[in-house]
Structures are given as structure tokens and as C-alpha cells.
Scaffold this active site. Structure first.
Site, short mmCIF file in Angstrom:
data_model
loop_
_atom_site.label_atom_id
_atom_site.label_comp_id
_atom_site.label_asym_id
_atom_site.label_seq_id
_atom_site.Cartn_x
_atom_site.Cartn_y
_atom_site.Cartn_z
N THR A 72 0.87 -1.16 0.07
CA THR A 72 0.01 0.02 0.02
C THR A 72 0.64 1.22 0.04
O THR A 72 0.61 2.08 -0.87
CB THR A 72 -1.05 0.07 1.51
OG1 THR A 72 -1.38 -1.13 1.35
CG2 THR A 72 -1.96 0.91 1.15
N TRP A 74 3.92 1.96 -0.98
CA TRP A 74 4.56 2.04 -2.22
C TRP A 74 3.91 2.47 -3.46
O TRP A 74 4.07 3.39 -4.12
CB TRP A 74 5.39 0.67 -2.68
CG TRP A 74 6.20 1.04 -3.85
CD1 TRP A 74 7.03 2.22 -4.30
CD2 TRP A 74 6.86 0.04 -4.52
NE1 TRP A 74 7.86 1.95 -5.30
CE2 TRP A 74 7.64 0.74 -5.47
CE3 TRP A 74 6.70 -1.23 -4.65
CZ2 TRP A 74 8.36 -0.05 -6.39
CZ3 TRP A 74 7.40 -1.96 -5.62
CH2 TRP A 74 8.24 -1.34 -6.54
N HIS A 122 -9.03 0.31 2.84
CA HIS A 122 -8.42 -1.16 3.06
C HIS A 122 -9.54 -2.18 3.08
O HIS A 122 -9.89 -3.17 3.13
CB HIS A 122 -7.53 -1.58 4.24
CG HIS A 122 -6.20 -1.15 4.24
ND1 HIS A 122 -5.40 -1.52 3.34
CD2 HIS A 122 -5.55 -0.55 5.33
CE1 HIS A 122 -4.24 -0.90 3.68
NE2 HIS A 122 -4.44 -0.40 4.68
N SER A 154 4.79 -10.10 6.41
CA SER A 154 4.73 -8.58 6.76
C SER A 154 3.96 -8.48 8.04
O SER A 154 4.17 -7.38 8.65
CB SER A 154 4.51 -7.94 5.53
OG SER A 154 4.66 -6.71 5.46
N LYS A 283 11.37 -4.34 4.83
CA LYS A 283 12.40 -4.77 3.53
C LYS A 283 11.62 -4.78 2.37
O LYS A 283 12.36 -4.21 1.29
CB LYS A 283 12.62 -6.14 3.93
CG LYS A 283 13.37 -6.46 5.28
CD LYS A 283 13.67 -8.22 5.28
CE LYS A 283 14.68 -8.50 6.43
NZ LYS A 283 15.11 -10.00 6.54
#
Length: 316
Positions: A72, A74, A122, A154, A283
Site C-alpha cells: 500500500t 509504495w 483497505h 509482513s 524490507k
């Protein structure tokens, strides 16, 4: 948008009913209820009710949609950069999350934004405000999904850090994994969430652009051009020749965003929870699940995903 006392009372009544019927604590910390087939937190259930009939989209609105932890941050950055040809703040500050922005019984901040507005949620497609799903609505939706094992990885790291930051001990990863496989995770089950937008994109390709996080990683320049074209702000030949696409991709890249000083230290508000901006930049790797999941866990998630997506035409 001022909300009437009647609508507020109805939203509170529906929320209480949902929490009385199906209370559950994700990771022993995050209280959720099963609301219309999806697991949502208390403030989100209230705001879904309030937004359902009261939100007024504009024809030029673009919505960024995703299940949490699917890329989301990015995608918000890329979309904002494509629309404005720059990115100067944390993407979550540039693109407000609609279902948690509704505070103080109004959406004055969202309404004050100039057009075209870039907003996000979302929420599953079936819970979007009626006005967005209206056949005559011209607003557009960009959705991003991600490989399920990486989503769990994540999610686990995000909530583990969040719980530890408030002085609590996170439960064993096995508990989180069982909840995730059962769909009991904020905005889950993820498979139904993804499928709703996938079907919308197949039925309304001009309204819903369906992206995969892995494709963004593989060729971010192609995805940025695709996003710009979908939003109606294509890059000109002059912009292409001057290297603007490359500059914006670099500006929105993981290293650039994670190394911005304000993204390391400042806090933003997500509902009633203070979250460190650095939590959104861990990451961003494809396949990082291999550093967390056992082979048995990975196989189980693969089997669930294959079963859920069987016959849909959606593959990873």
C-alpha cells in the site's frame, strides 16, 4: 460532510451488535469482529456504516485499495508522484485512508482537498460506499495484491513490533498463523478480499486497475506508466526524454522513503493508535517468507490459496 444524529446512532447500534456476536482478539491485542464476512476493528465498523450512504465521490477521484501489508505505501507513493510529478511527504500523509479519516463526525479534511483527489481504503469491494460502486460513478480504483505468504510475514513483523512498542509481549507466531489461515486478521480473509477486486477488475477494467506487488518490484517503471495512464495523466514524450519516470521511481523507492529522516522518527495517527512511520518500511522483499515460515506452514498457505483462487483465473 456532517453526519446526522440518526446515522451516528444507527452506526453505533450496528457496531455493538457485530461485536456482541463475534468478538475476537487478533494476536491477543487487536479486537476484531466479523462484519459482513470480514474481520474489522471497532472504529472501522462504525465508519463503514457512516460512509456507506454519506460519502460523496467526485468524478475525478482515484482510490488506492488493498488488503493491509500488500504494498500500500509504495503504491500510494507511485500514484501520488504520477499525479503530481513529485512526492515530498510520507505516502500515508499524502493519501488519507478514508475509513479511519472519519473522525469528529465529519470528513472536512477530505472535502477540502482539491480535485483530482487521491484517497485510499483497505475495505473489501463489497463494503465501499454505495456512491463509489454506482454504475454512473466515474471515479477509479487501483488495487494491489501480494503473494499470501509474504503478506503473512509482513503482517507478523508489523504487529509484533507494534505490540512490543507498547510494552506487551506478542503471542507465539503459531497463534498468528492459525488466525491468518482462518481469515481472522484485520480486513481478512485476504483471499475473499483479493477476489472481490479481481472480479470487479474483470467486469469493469476501465474502473478498476488490478496490480500485483511482484510486478511492481519486477518493473516499477512500467507500472508507474500504467498507473499514470489509468489516472489520465500520462507522461509526455518530453517528460520521458528528460528521465522523469526514472526520477519518480527512484523518489518512491524503498531506500529513498525509508531513509527520509522524518519517516524514521515521526509518528502518524491511524485511528486511535500512534504508529512509527518506520514501521511502514521494513524490507519490501519478494519471497521474504522463506526467512520466517517452516516448509509445512508455506505448503499450508499455498494449498489454501490454490483452493480459494481455483477457477477464478487469478494465479500467482
Amino acid at each position: 460532510m456532517k453526519l446526522s444524529k440518526v446515522s451516528l446512532e444507527e452506526a453505533e447500534r450496528n457496531k455493538r451488535q457485530a461485536f456482541n456476536d463475534t468478538p475476537h482478539f487478533f494476536l491477543h491485542h487487536h479486537k476484531l469482529c466479523n462484519y459482513k464476512g470480514f474481520w474489522l476493528s471497532e472504529n472501522v465498523v462504525t465508519n463503514v456504516e457512516l460512509l456507506r450512504d454519506g460519502f460523496a465521490p467526485r468524478p475525478t477521484d482515484v482510490f488506492i485499495a488493498s488488503h493491509p501489508k500488500c504494498g500500500t505505501t509504495w503504491l500510494k507513493g507511485l500514484a501520488f508522484a504520477a499525479l503530481n510529478r513529485l512526492l515530498t511527504l510520507n505516502p500515508h500523509e499524502c493519501v488519507p485512508l478514508l475509513e479511519v479519516t472519519l473522525q469528529g463526525m465529519n470528513l472536512s479534511y477530505v472535502e477540502s482537498m482539491s480535485s483530482p483527489r487521491l484517497l485510499s481504503f483497505h475495505l473489501p469491494a463489497s463494503m465501499l460506499p454505495t456512491s463509489i460502486n454506482d454504475v454512473f460513478s466515474n471515479c477509479r480504483i487501483i488495487y494491489v495484491c501480494r503473494e499470501t505468504k509474504d503478506v503473512f510475514t509482513s503482517t507478523w513483523h508489523f504487529y509484533q513490533t507494534l505490540i512490543e512498542s507498547v510494552g506487551m509481549k506478542p503471542p507465539p507466531i503459531e497463534d498468528a498463523f492459525e488466525s491468518f489461515c482462518g481469515g481472522v486478521v484485520p480486513y481478512g480473509p485476504i483471499w475473499e478480499h483479493v477476489l472481490e477486486y479481481w472480479r470487479e477488475s474483470q467486469q469493469k477494467p476501465g474502473k478498476v486497475l488490478f496490480l500485483r506487488y511482484e510486478e511492481m518490484i519486477e518493473d516499477p517503471r512500467r507500472i508507474l506508466r500504467m498507473i499514470a495512464q489509468f489516472m489520465g495523466c500520462e507522461f509526455s514524450k518530453e517528460e520521458e526524454n528528460t528521465g522523469l519516470v526514472d526520477k519518480l521511481v527512484e523518489l518512491c523507492g524503498f531506500n529513498s522513503l525509508s531513509n527520509i529522516e522524518e519517516n524514521k522518527h515521526e509518528l502518524i495517527i491511524d485511528g486511535n493508535i500512534k504508529i512509527k512511520k518506520s514501521l511502514f518500511f521494513r524490507k519490501g522483499l519478494v519471497g521474504d517468507w522463506a526467512n520466517l515460515l517452516t516448509p509445512e506452514m508455506a505448503q499450508r498457505l499455498d494449498e489454501i490459496t490454490q483452493e480459494k483462487f481455483n477457477g477464478s483465473g487469478l494465479n500467482f
